[in-house]
Motif scaffolding. Structure first.
Motif, PDB file in Angstrom:
ATOM      1  N   ARG A  12       6.129   7.288  12.489  1.00  0.00           N
ATOM      2  CA  ARG A  12       7.124   7.028  11.443  1.00  0.00           C
ATOM      3  C   ARG A  12       7.243   8.204  10.480  1.00  0.00           C
ATOM      4  O   ARG A  12       8.306   8.474   9.946  1.00  0.00           O
ATOM      5  N   LEU A  68       2.125   4.822  12.214  1.00  0.00           N
ATOM      6  CA  LEU A  68       2.437   5.460  10.928  1.00  0.00           C
ATOM      7  C   LEU A  68       2.745   6.940  11.099  1.00  0.00           C
ATOM      8  O   LEU A  68       3.638   7.483  10.456  1.00  0.00           O
ATOM      9  N   ARG A  78       1.897  -4.878   0.155  1.00  0.00           N
ATOM     10  CA  ARG A  78       2.968  -4.197   0.887  1.00  0.00           C
ATOM     11  C   ARG A  78       3.202  -2.794   0.347  1.00  0.00           C
ATOM     12  O   ARG A  78       3.419  -1.846   1.086  1.00  0.00           O
ATOM     13  N   LEU A  79       3.129  -2.664  -0.972  1.00  0.00           N
ATOM     14  CA  LEU A  79       3.447  -1.378  -1.576  1.00  0.00           C
ATOM     15  C   LEU A  79       2.285  -0.383  -1.533  1.00  0.00           C
ATOM     16  O   LEU A  79       2.500   0.811  -1.568  1.00  0.00           O
ATOM     17  N   LEU A  80       1.067  -0.867  -1.454  1.00  0.00           N
ATOM     18  CA  LEU A  80      -0.073   0.057  -1.522  1.00  0.00           C
ATOM     19  C   LEU A  80      -0.773   0.315  -0.194  1.00  0.00           C
ATOM     20  O   LEU A  80      -1.288   1.396   0.034  1.00  0.00           O
ATOM     21  N   HIS A 125      -1.661   0.756   3.832  1.00  0.00           N
ATOM     22  CA  HIS A 125      -1.139   1.154   5.138  1.00  0.00           C
ATOM     23  C   HIS A 125      -1.383   0.051   6.162  1.00  0.00           C
ATOM     24  O   HIS A 125      -0.540  -0.238   6.994  1.00  0.00           O
ATOM     25  N   ARG A 126      -2.579  -0.511   6.095  1.00  0.00           N
ATOM     26  CA  ARG A 126      -2.953  -1.561   7.049  1.00  0.00           C
ATOM     27  C   ARG A 126      -3.476  -2.765   6.289  1.00  0.00           C
ATOM     28  O   ARG A 126      -3.974  -2.638   5.180  1.00  0.00           O
ATOM     29  N   VAL A 133      10.735  -0.552  -2.841  1.00  0.00           N
ATOM     30  CA  VAL A 133      10.119   0.572  -3.550  1.00  0.00           C
ATOM     31  C   VAL A 133       9.185   0.061  -4.633  1.00  0.00           C
ATOM     32  O   VAL A 133       9.283  -1.091  -5.054  1.00  0.00           O
ATOM     33  N   ILE A 134       8.306   0.932  -5.069  1.00  0.00           N
ATOM     34  CA  ILE A 134       7.475   0.597  -6.219  1.00  0.00           C
ATOM     35  C   ILE A 134       8.352   0.666  -7.461  1.00  0.00           C
ATOM     36  O   ILE A 134       9.033   1.668  -7.678  1.00  0.00           O
ATOM     37  N   ASP A 163       3.426  -3.730   7.128  1.00  0.00           N
ATOM     38  CA  ASP A 163       4.741  -4.385   7.202  1.00  0.00           C
ATOM     39  C   ASP A 163       4.854  -5.274   8.435  1.00  0.00           C
ATOM     40  O   ASP A 163       5.557  -6.272   8.416  1.00  0.00           O
ATOM     41  N   ALA A 198      -2.175   1.111  14.687  1.00  0.00           N
ATOM     42  CA  ALA A 198      -1.420   1.223  13.431  1.00  0.00           C
ATOM     43  C   ALA A 198      -1.322   2.662  12.937  1.00  0.00           C
ATOM     44  O   ALA A 198      -0.272   3.105  12.477  1.00  0.00           O
ATOM     45  N   GLY A 250       8.060  -0.547  15.217  1.00  0.00           N
ATOM     46  CA  GLY A 250       6.697  -1.064  15.093  1.00  0.00           C
ATOM     47  C   GLY A 250       6.553  -2.095  13.998  1.00  0.00           C
ATOM     48  O   GLY A 250       5.448  -2.511  13.660  1.00  0.00           O
ATOM     49  N   ASN A 251       7.670  -2.533  13.449  1.00  0.00           N
ATOM     50  CA  ASN A 251       7.648  -3.540  12.385  1.00  0.00           C
ATOM     51  C   ASN A 251       7.450  -4.942  12.976  1.00  0.00           C
ATOM     52  O   ASN A 251       6.789  -5.783  12.379  1.00  0.00           O
ATOM     53  N   LEU A 311      -0.677  -3.190  11.032  1.00  0.00           N
ATOM     54  CA  LEU A 311       0.151  -2.419  10.121  1.00  0.00           C
ATOM     55  C   LEU A 311       0.683  -3.360   9.035  1.00  0.00           C
ATOM     56  O   LEU A 311       1.116  -4.467   9.333  1.00  0.00           O
TER      57      LEU A 311
END
Lengths: 232, 262
Positions: free
Chosen positions: A92, A89, B220-222, B224-225, A105-106, B241, A85, A60-61, B239
């Motif tokens: 996933r 999720l 991107r990091l925080l 969802h949509r 990653v953060i 990403d 969406a 779904g990317n 979404l």
């Protein structure tokens, strides 16, 4: 034979690059394949053929232009093409694990927490999630002294192993693996092979790309091309 | 987020519009926000993202559209039609608003502890010791030294002010938080710390959030949509990403391809 866990039918994907004069790049055309529980299908096309693109569409990317990606998710079948969406999720979180070639990653979050995050998102209690995360990091040869550090500063091979760990820490019914052993040393490669084989034994359906011939022969139950022809 | 079927959106926005004279603030903006979801709104300066946020919080009066919020009690409320005192009460008890400039969201003349405790008191907390205890707890959660509880915000750095503003908003456990460029104007190291903090809080408290940012890496990091805005309108939604890795709209593609990769 059991029903497929993942069934791709007539899938098409093209990229229209508006910024570059609207040129359209067709990448996938009418791809059809299915993966049953316990199978590991490895795609054998050359670089640039669209293998990674296919994995991303399934996850779904990337958005498909046509066709269907039917995923057995809990007690129903979800078509990832056109799924909202929130549903993507949810799939996933529970059903599809994807090992990409990039670690995102953060910054500042410790490695063991990054890996445990997969389980935390499924509601696993913090302590149990952390224990399981550390167990899989150990298997992949990430030493304990690195667990409290963010993986942002790790080497390529270490980051790749963290990527593998954050997916294999959970028992996903479907695994998408994009070169999971690239940039790994022999010992780590072996650990990843073991994890894939274990996943297959518990009934995971695996679809991936693996260039390394040795690894491929050790994990694949079927090797085929995007066009559907079986390869050796 | 749990199983999609058993839920309904926390917030429903339809046809939201705002004009500033001849200039379009936002036009026909619509989206749903689900419980536990973080929605990012991205776009360049002047794209209307802050206008949308301000219309939701009531800071700016919308010209048209509908904003429906489902309260903790389960009743849908028409936010734009609500009278001022009812709206304020709801905002204080169930929403949090984090402004881009912390000074807009803090009271600079009272101590850090009072800033955090104030919202609790506004909701009826009267026991001084308990309010102070919670304030201390929240200072620790946003990584502000507890010794600073009696200091005035004036003596804090920009990053500390932003974290104090977040503590002030989250201490009452809101269900919905609106954030305008929460990491804007901060050093990169402070940004990372704040991102980590926000992500943890969203996960632990299960809150929903709308975050306006021009920083795609933060989004991107925080989030969802994502909604991508341009000229006051949503040009792409999806979404996070997917929007960032496979944007469909020409403007979304331009936005994503213009970012420098560090």
């Amino acid at each position: 034979m059991s029903d497929p866990a993942l069934e791709i039918r007539g899938l098409g994907k093209a990229f229209t690059l508006h910024v570059q004069g609207g040129v359209t790049l067709p990448v996938l055309k009418d791809v059809t394949l299915s993966v049953r529980p316990g199978e590991c299908v490895v795609l054998a096309d050359p670089s640039g053929a669209g293998k990674s693109t296919l994995l991303r569409v399934v996850y779904g990317n990337y958005l498909a232009q046509g066709g269907r990606v039917l995923v057995r998710h809990r007690d129903r079948v979800v078509d990832m093409v056109g799924a909202p969406a929130r549903l993507v999720l949810e799939v996933r979180r529970r059903t599809i694990g994807y090992v990409s070639q990039f670690l995102r990653v953060i910054p500042r979050v410790p490695t063991d927490q990054v890996v445990a995050g997969t389980l935390r998102a499924r509601g696993v209690p913090a302590t149990e999630a952390l224990d399981r995360a550390r167990a899989v990091l150990t298997r992949l040869g990430i030493p304990e002294r690195l667990w409290a550090l963010s993986p942002v500063t790790f080497s390529g091979g270490e980051q790749q192993r963290v990527n593998v760990a954050r997916v294999f820490v959970a028992d996903y019914p479907i695994l998408l693996l994009d070169e999971p052993t690239a940039s790994l040393d022999a010992a780590s490669r072996l650990a990843v092979v073991d994890l894939i084989r274990e996943a297959r034994r518990r009934g995971a359906a695996v679809l991936g790309t693996v260039h390394d011939a040795q690894v491929r022969s050790e994990v694949a139950t079927r090797v085929q091309t995007l066009a559907g022809t079986e390869a050796a | 987020m749990s199983a999609p079927s058993e839920e309904r959106p926390l917030l429903g926005v339809r046809g939201l519009a705002k004009r500033y004279g001849a200039h379009v603030g936002c036009l026909d903006v619509g989206f749903d926000l689900w419980p536990g979801e973080v929605l990012g709104i991205v776009g360049e300066s002047g794209s209307g993202k802050t206008t949308v946020l301000n219309c939701l919080s009531g800071r700016v009066a919308a010209d048209g559209g509908r904003v429906t919020y489902v309260t903790a009690g389960g009743a849908p409320v028409d936010m734009l039609g609500l009278d001022e005192s009812a709206r304020r009460r709801l905002l204080r008890s169930e929403w949090g608003v984090v402004h881009q400039h912390p000074r807009d969201g803090l009271r600079m003349g009272v101590s850090a502890g009072a800033n955090v405790g104030e919202r609790l008191m506004a909701l009826g907390a009267r026991h001084y010791g308990r309010v102070r205890g919670q304030a201390l707890d929240w200072l620790a959660r946003v990584e502000i030294d507890q010794d600073r509880i009696d200091d005035l915000p004036e003596t804090f750095s920009g990053g500390m002010l932003q974290r104090l503003q977040i503590a002030r908003n989250l201490v009452t456990a809101p269900r919905l938080v609106l954030m305008d460029e929460p990491t804007g104007g901060l050093d990169v190291s402070v940004q990372a710390r704040l991102l980590d903090l926000l992500r943890g809080l969203v996960e632990d408290l299960g809150l929903s959030a709308v975050i306006v940012t021009h920083d795609l890496a933060v989004a991107r990091l925080l989030a969802h949509r994502l909604l991508v805005m341009r000229g006051g309108e949503i040009v792409e939604a999806g979404l996070t990403d997917q929007v960032l890795d496979d944007p469909q709209h020409p403007y979304a593609q331009l936005l994503v391809s213009s970012v420098l990769q560090p």
